[in-house]
Design a protein around this motif. Structure first.
Motif, PDB file in Angstrom:
ATOM      1  N   ILE A  10       0.837  -1.201   0.000  1.00 30.12           N
ATOM      2  CA  ILE A  10       0.000   0.000   0.000  1.00 30.12           C
ATOM      3  C   ILE A  10       0.875   1.256   0.000  1.00 30.12           C
ATOM      4  O   ILE A  10       1.954   1.284   0.601  1.00 30.12           O
ATOM      5  CB  ILE A  10      -0.954  -0.007   1.216  1.00 30.12           C
ATOM      6  CG1 ILE A  10      -2.008   1.106   1.096  1.00 30.12           C
ATOM      7  CG2 ILE A  10      -0.186   0.076   2.537  1.00 30.12           C
ATOM      8  CD1 ILE A  10      -3.167   0.949   2.053  1.00 30.12           C
ATOM      9  N   TYR A  11       0.404   2.256  -0.734  1.00 25.91           N
ATOM     10  CA  TYR A  11       1.020   3.583  -0.746  1.00 25.91           C
ATOM     11  C   TYR A  11       0.060   4.541  -0.065  1.00 25.91           C
ATOM     12  O   TYR A  11      -1.122   4.630  -0.429  1.00 25.91           O
ATOM     13  CB  TYR A  11       1.279   4.038  -2.191  1.00 25.91           C
ATOM     14  CG  TYR A  11       1.598   5.513  -2.319  1.00 25.91           C
ATOM     15  CD1 TYR A  11       2.907   5.977  -2.187  1.00 25.91           C
ATOM     16  CD2 TYR A  11       0.591   6.443  -2.566  1.00 25.91           C
ATOM     17  CE1 TYR A  11       3.206   7.336  -2.304  1.00 25.91           C
ATOM     18  CE2 TYR A  11       0.876   7.799  -2.673  1.00 25.91           C
ATOM     19  CZ  TYR A  11       2.178   8.245  -2.542  1.00 25.91           C
ATOM     20  OH  TYR A  11       2.467   9.575  -2.645  1.00 25.91           O
ATOM     21  N   LEU A  12       0.580   5.265   0.932  1.00 23.05           N
ATOM     22  CA  LEU A  12      -0.195   6.279   1.646  1.00 23.05           C
ATOM     23  C   LEU A  12       0.403   7.642   1.343  1.00 23.05           C
ATOM     24  O   LEU A  12       1.628   7.818   1.447  1.00 23.05           O
ATOM     25  CB  LEU A  12      -0.167   6.017   3.150  1.00 23.05           C
ATOM     26  CG  LEU A  12      -0.681   4.640   3.603  1.00 23.05           C
ATOM     27  CD1 LEU A  12      -0.393   4.419   5.084  1.00 23.05           C
ATOM     28  CD2 LEU A  12      -2.166   4.502   3.313  1.00 23.05           C
ATOM     29  N   PRO A  13      -0.397   8.636   0.948  1.00 24.17           N
ATOM     30  CA  PRO A  13       0.159   9.937   0.563  1.00 24.17           C
ATOM     31  C   PRO A  13       0.847  10.640   1.740  1.00 24.17           C
ATOM     32  O   PRO A  13       0.648  10.283   2.906  1.00 24.17           O
ATOM     33  CB  PRO A  13      -1.069  10.714   0.077  1.00 24.17           C
ATOM     34  CG  PRO A  13      -2.237  10.035   0.716  1.00 24.17           C
ATOM     35  CD  PRO A  13      -1.861   8.595   0.856  1.00 24.17           C
ATOM     36  N   ASN A  72       5.349   4.708  -6.273  1.00 33.12           N
ATOM     37  CA  ASN A  72       5.397   5.627  -5.134  1.00 33.12           C
ATOM     38  C   ASN A  72       6.039   6.954  -5.502  1.00 33.12           C
ATOM     39  O   ASN A  72       5.529   8.026  -5.145  1.00 33.12           O
ATOM     40  CB  ASN A  72       6.110   4.979  -3.940  1.00 33.12           C
ATOM     41  CG  ASN A  72       7.438   4.358  -4.305  1.00 33.12           C
ATOM     42  OD1 ASN A  72       7.583   3.769  -5.377  1.00 33.12           O
ATOM     43  ND2 ASN A  72       8.431   4.475  -3.430  1.00 33.12           N
ATOM     44  N   SER A  73       7.161   6.919  -6.223  1.00 34.06           N
ATOM     45  CA  SER A  73       7.824   8.168  -6.601  1.00 34.06           C
ATOM     46  C   SER A  73       6.993   8.946  -7.621  1.00 34.06           C
ATOM     47  O   SER A  73       6.955  10.182  -7.590  1.00 34.06           O
ATOM     48  CB  SER A  73       9.233   7.908  -7.137  1.00 34.06           C
ATOM     49  OG  SER A  73       9.203   7.061  -8.265  1.00 34.06           O
ATOM     50  N   THR A  74       6.308   8.227  -8.515  1.00 32.48           N
ATOM     51  CA  THR A  74       5.424   8.903  -9.479  1.00 32.48           C
ATOM     52  C   THR A  74       4.280   9.594  -8.758  1.00 32.48           C
ATOM     53  O   THR A  74       3.962  10.762  -9.034  1.00 32.48           O
ATOM     54  CB  THR A  74       4.871   7.894 -10.496  1.00 32.48           C
ATOM     55  OG1 THR A  74       5.950   7.317 -11.234  1.00 32.48           O
ATOM     56  CG2 THR A  74       3.914   8.567 -11.475  1.00 32.48           C
ATOM     57  N   ALA A  75       3.649   8.888  -7.819  1.00 30.71           N
ATOM     58  CA  ALA A  75       2.548   9.483  -7.057  1.00 30.71           C
ATOM     59  C   ALA A  75       3.040  10.661  -6.227  1.00 30.71           C
ATOM     60  O   ALA A  75       2.385  11.714  -6.176  1.00 30.71           O
ATOM     61  CB  ALA A  75       1.901   8.426  -6.171  1.00 30.71           C
ATOM     62  N   ASP A  76       4.207  10.515  -5.574  1.00 32.34           N
ATOM     63  CA  ASP A  76       4.776  11.625  -4.790  1.00 32.34           C
ATOM     64  C   ASP A  76       4.906  12.877  -5.645  1.00 32.34           C
ATOM     65  O   ASP A  76       4.500  13.978  -5.254  1.00 32.34           O
ATOM     66  CB  ASP A  76       6.168  11.253  -4.264  1.00 32.34           C
ATOM     67  CG  ASP A  76       6.141  10.301  -3.079  1.00 32.34           C
ATOM     68  OD1 ASP A  76       5.053  10.097  -2.496  1.00 32.34           O
ATOM     69  OD2 ASP A  76       7.209   9.757  -2.752  1.00 32.34           O
ATOM     70  N   ARG A  77       5.497  12.707  -6.813  1.00 33.47           N
ATOM     71  CA  ARG A  77       5.781  13.852  -7.679  1.00 33.47           C
ATOM     72  C   ARG A  77       4.509  14.518  -8.175  1.00 33.47           C
ATOM     73  O   ARG A  77       4.388  15.753  -8.160  1.00 33.47           O
ATOM     74  CB  ARG A  77       6.655  13.386  -8.857  1.00 33.47           C
ATOM     75  CG  ARG A  77       6.999  14.451  -9.871  1.00 33.47           C
ATOM     76  CD  ARG A  77       8.152  14.012 -10.768  1.00 33.47           C
ATOM     77  NE  ARG A  77       8.009  12.638 -11.208  1.00 33.47           N
ATOM     78  CZ  ARG A  77       7.240  12.253 -12.230  1.00 33.47           C
ATOM     79  NH1 ARG A  77       6.526  13.154 -12.895  1.00 33.47           N
ATOM     80  NH2 ARG A  77       7.184  10.983 -12.590  1.00 33.47           N
ATOM     81  N   LEU A  78       3.548  13.719  -8.617  1.00 32.61           N
ATOM     82  CA  LEU A  78       2.312  14.295  -9.172  1.00 32.61           C
ATOM     83  C   LEU A  78       1.441  14.909  -8.087  1.00 32.61           C
ATOM     84  O   LEU A  78       0.771  15.927  -8.315  1.00 32.61           O
ATOM     85  CB  LEU A  78       1.539  13.222  -9.934  1.00 32.61           C
ATOM     86  CG  LEU A  78       2.221  12.676 -11.192  1.00 32.61           C
ATOM     87  CD1 LEU A  78       1.343  11.641 -11.881  1.00 32.61           C
ATOM     88  CD2 LEU A  78       2.563  13.800 -12.170  1.00 32.61           C
ATOM     89  N   ILE A  79       1.431  14.315  -6.905  1.00 28.32           N
ATOM     90  CA  ILE A  79       0.663  14.895  -5.800  1.00 28.32           C
ATOM     91  C   ILE A  79       1.300  16.211  -5.361  1.00 28.32           C
ATOM     92  O   ILE A  79       0.612  17.215  -5.144  1.00 28.32           O
ATOM     93  CB  ILE A  79       0.571  13.903  -4.624  1.00 28.32           C
ATOM     94  CG1 ILE A  79      -0.303  12.702  -5.007  1.00 28.32           C
ATOM     95  CG2 ILE A  79       0.010  14.582  -3.371  1.00 28.32           C
ATOM     96  CD1 ILE A  79      -0.264  11.546  -4.019  1.00 28.32           C
ATOM     97  N   PRO A 113      -4.235  13.718  -3.835  1.00 29.60           N
ATOM     98  CA  PRO A 113      -3.660  12.748  -2.887  1.00 29.60           C
ATOM     99  C   PRO A 113      -4.549  11.502  -2.824  1.00 29.60           C
ATOM    100  O   PRO A 113      -5.759  11.608  -2.600  1.00 29.60           O
ATOM    101  CB  PRO A 113      -3.666  13.503  -1.552  1.00 29.60           C
ATOM    102  CG  PRO A 113      -3.690  14.948  -1.931  1.00 29.60           C
ATOM    103  CD  PRO A 113      -4.514  15.017  -3.191  1.00 29.60           C
ATOM    104  N   ILE A 114      -3.957  10.348  -3.067  1.00 31.36           N
ATOM    105  CA  ILE A 114      -4.726   9.106  -3.085  1.00 31.36           C
ATOM    106  C   ILE A 114      -3.973   8.003  -2.360  1.00 31.36           C
ATOM    107  O   ILE A 114      -2.759   8.064  -2.193  1.00 31.36           O
ATOM    108  CB  ILE A 114      -5.041   8.634  -4.525  1.00 31.36           C
ATOM    109  CG1 ILE A 114      -3.745   8.351  -5.301  1.00 31.36           C
ATOM    110  CG2 ILE A 114      -5.918   9.617  -5.257  1.00 31.36           C
ATOM    111  CD1 ILE A 114      -3.987   7.683  -6.651  1.00 31.36           C
ATOM    112  N   ILE A 115      -4.733   7.007  -1.952  1.00 32.57           N
ATOM    113  CA  ILE A 115      -4.170   5.770  -1.432  1.00 32.57           C
ATOM    114  C   ILE A 115      -4.139   4.771  -2.582  1.00 32.57           C
ATOM    115  O   ILE A 115      -5.099   4.672  -3.354  1.00 32.57           O
ATOM    116  CB  ILE A 115      -5.009   5.235  -0.259  1.00 32.57           C
ATOM    117  CG1 ILE A 115      -4.842   6.155   0.964  1.00 32.57           C
ATOM    118  CG2 ILE A 115      -4.631   3.797   0.090  1.00 32.57           C
ATOM    119  CD1 ILE A 115      -5.755   5.808   2.127  1.00 32.57           C
ATOM    120  N   ILE A 116      -3.044   4.041  -2.718  1.00 30.28           N
ATOM    121  CA  ILE A 116      -2.922   3.049  -3.784  1.00 30.28           C
ATOM    122  C   ILE A 116      -2.692   1.683  -3.145  1.00 30.28           C
ATOM    123  O   ILE A 116      -1.761   1.500  -2.360  1.00 30.28           O
ATOM    124  CB  ILE A 116      -1.753   3.390  -4.738  1.00 30.28           C
ATOM    125  CG1 ILE A 116      -1.953   4.789  -5.337  1.00 30.28           C
ATOM    126  CG2 ILE A 116      -1.648   2.344  -5.851  1.00 30.28           C
ATOM    127  CD1 ILE A 116      -0.778   5.281  -6.168  1.00 30.28           C
TER     128      ILE A 116
END
Length: 294
Positions: A49-52, A85-92, A99-102
Motif C-alpha cells: 500500500i502507498y499512503l500519501p 510511489n515516486s510517481t505518485a509523490d511527484r504528481l501529488i 492525494p490518493i491511497i494506492i
C-alpha cells in the motif's frame, strides 16, 4: 518581451514544481507485503500500500486506487519496477494528482476471476473480503465516486473485468496493455495450456470455449452489457504499438466506439515492458485526478 517573460515564468514553474516534488516532506509511505486473511480462498492475500505524504498528519479520508499486477508479478512489482510511489509523490506534490491511497494486491495467476470449478474464487474474495477489510483499516472514502481500478497486462484485463462487471464499485478504470483476447486467440491459448489458462477457464471441448471464458471475455462483456452500466465508469485504455496485445485492445476500442461507450484510447510507441507502463501510470493518474476532484 512577453515571450521572454512567458518562458521565464514557465521555467520557474517547472523548476519550483520539481523542487517541491523532491522535498522529503512530500514523500508518501509505502508498506509492503501485508496480509488480509481470506476465508473464501483459505489463505492470506498479500498486498502492498502507498499512503500519501499527509496521511499520518491529517484526519481526512482519501480516494483509493486498486492497482493490479501482471501474470509474472506480485504485490510489490508496481513499487519495485513501476516506481509507483515516486510517481505518485511527484504528481501529488505538483498538484497534477489528487492525494490518493494506492492498494496493490497479489493475485497469483488467477486472472482475477473465480476459476471454472470454483476451487479458487479470487473475484469473490476481492469484493467480499479484501476491499471491505482494506477500507475499514485505512481512511478511505468508501463510495464509488472515490474508488478506481487499474492494472497492467493480466491486471489490465482484471481492471476491465471488474469495472465492467462491478460498475457500481468504481468511478474509473485505467487499463494498461490489457490482456484482451478474441475467441481465436483464446482457443489457441487453451489448446497449448499457456499461462495457467486451463486452470482458470477450463479446457476446450472440440474447440468450444468453456463457459467460464464466455462469462469473463472482455470483448463479450463490452458487446453485451447494458450501456448504462458501461457508461457509469470512466475508461482510460493504453497499449503500445509494438505490443502483441494491441489487437485485442483495438478490438475493444472498436466495440466501445460502436456502442458509443465513452472512453479514452491511447496508442503510444512502445512494447510490453515497465518503461512503457511507468509512463502509462503517470498519464493515468493525471486522467484520474479530475474524476476524484469533480
Amino acid at each position: 518581451m512577453k515571450v521572454i517573460n512567458y518562458l521565464m515564468f514557465s521555467l520557474l514553474f517547472f523548476t519550483s514544481g520539481l523542487l517541491i516534488a523532491q522535498n522529503p516532506c512530500f514523500r508518501g509511505t509505502v508498506k509492503e507485503s501485508l496480509i488480509v486473511k481470506s476465508t473464501i480462498l483459505g489463505r492470506d492475500i498479500k498486498y502492498s500500500i502507498y499512503l500519501p505524504y499527509d496521511y499520518n498528519t491529517s484526519n481526512r479520508s482519501y480516494p483509493v486506487l486498486y492497482l493490479l499486477h501482471g501474470s509474472t508479478d506480485n504485490e510489490v512489482s508496481w513499487i519495485q519496477f513501476g516506481n509507483i510511489n515516486s510517481t505518485a509523490d511527484r504528481l501529488i506534490a505538483s498538484g497534477e494528482s489528487a492525494p490518493i491511497i494506492i492498494v496493490m494486491p497479489d493475485a497469483g495467476l488467477t486472472y482475477y476471476i473465480n476459476n471454472y470449478n470454483d476451487s479458487v474464487r479470487y473475484e469473490d474474495a476481492f469484493f467480499a473480503e479484501f476491499i471491505p477489510i482494506i477500507e475499514k483499516t485505512y481512511r478511505i472514502r468508501e463510495v464509488k465516486r472515490f474508488r478506481a481500478i487499474s492494472g497492467l497486462s493480466m491486471g489490465g484485463y482484471g481492471s476491465l473485468l471488474y469495472a465492467f462487471k462491478h460498475s457500481d464499485m468504481f468511478a474509473a478504470c485505467l487499463a494498461f496493455s490489457a490482456a484482451v483476447r478474441n475467441d481465436s486467440l483464446m482457443i489457441k491459448r487453451l489448446r497449448l495450456g499457456e499461462g495457467n489458462s486451463n486452470e482458470c477457464y477450463g479446457k476446450l471441448v472440440e474447440d468450444t470455449l468453456p463457459e467460464t471464458w464466455r462469462k469473463n471475455s472482455i470483448l463479450d462483456l463490452a458487446a453485451k452489457l447494458p450501456l448504462k452500466q458501461l457508461n457509469s465508469v470512466k475508461y482510460y485504455i493504453d497499449c503500445g504499438d509494438k505490443d502483441e496485445r494491441i489487437l485485442g485492445n483495438s478490438l475493444l476500442n472498436f466495440t466501445l466506439n460502436a456502442r458509443k461507450v465513452t472512453h479514452e484510447f491511447r496508442v503510444r510507441e512502445g512494447d510490453h515492458n515497465w518503461s512503457y507502463w511507468r509512463q502509462s501510470m503517470e498519464d493515468g493518474l493525471k486522467f484520474l485526478s479530475p474524476i476524484f476532484q469533480r
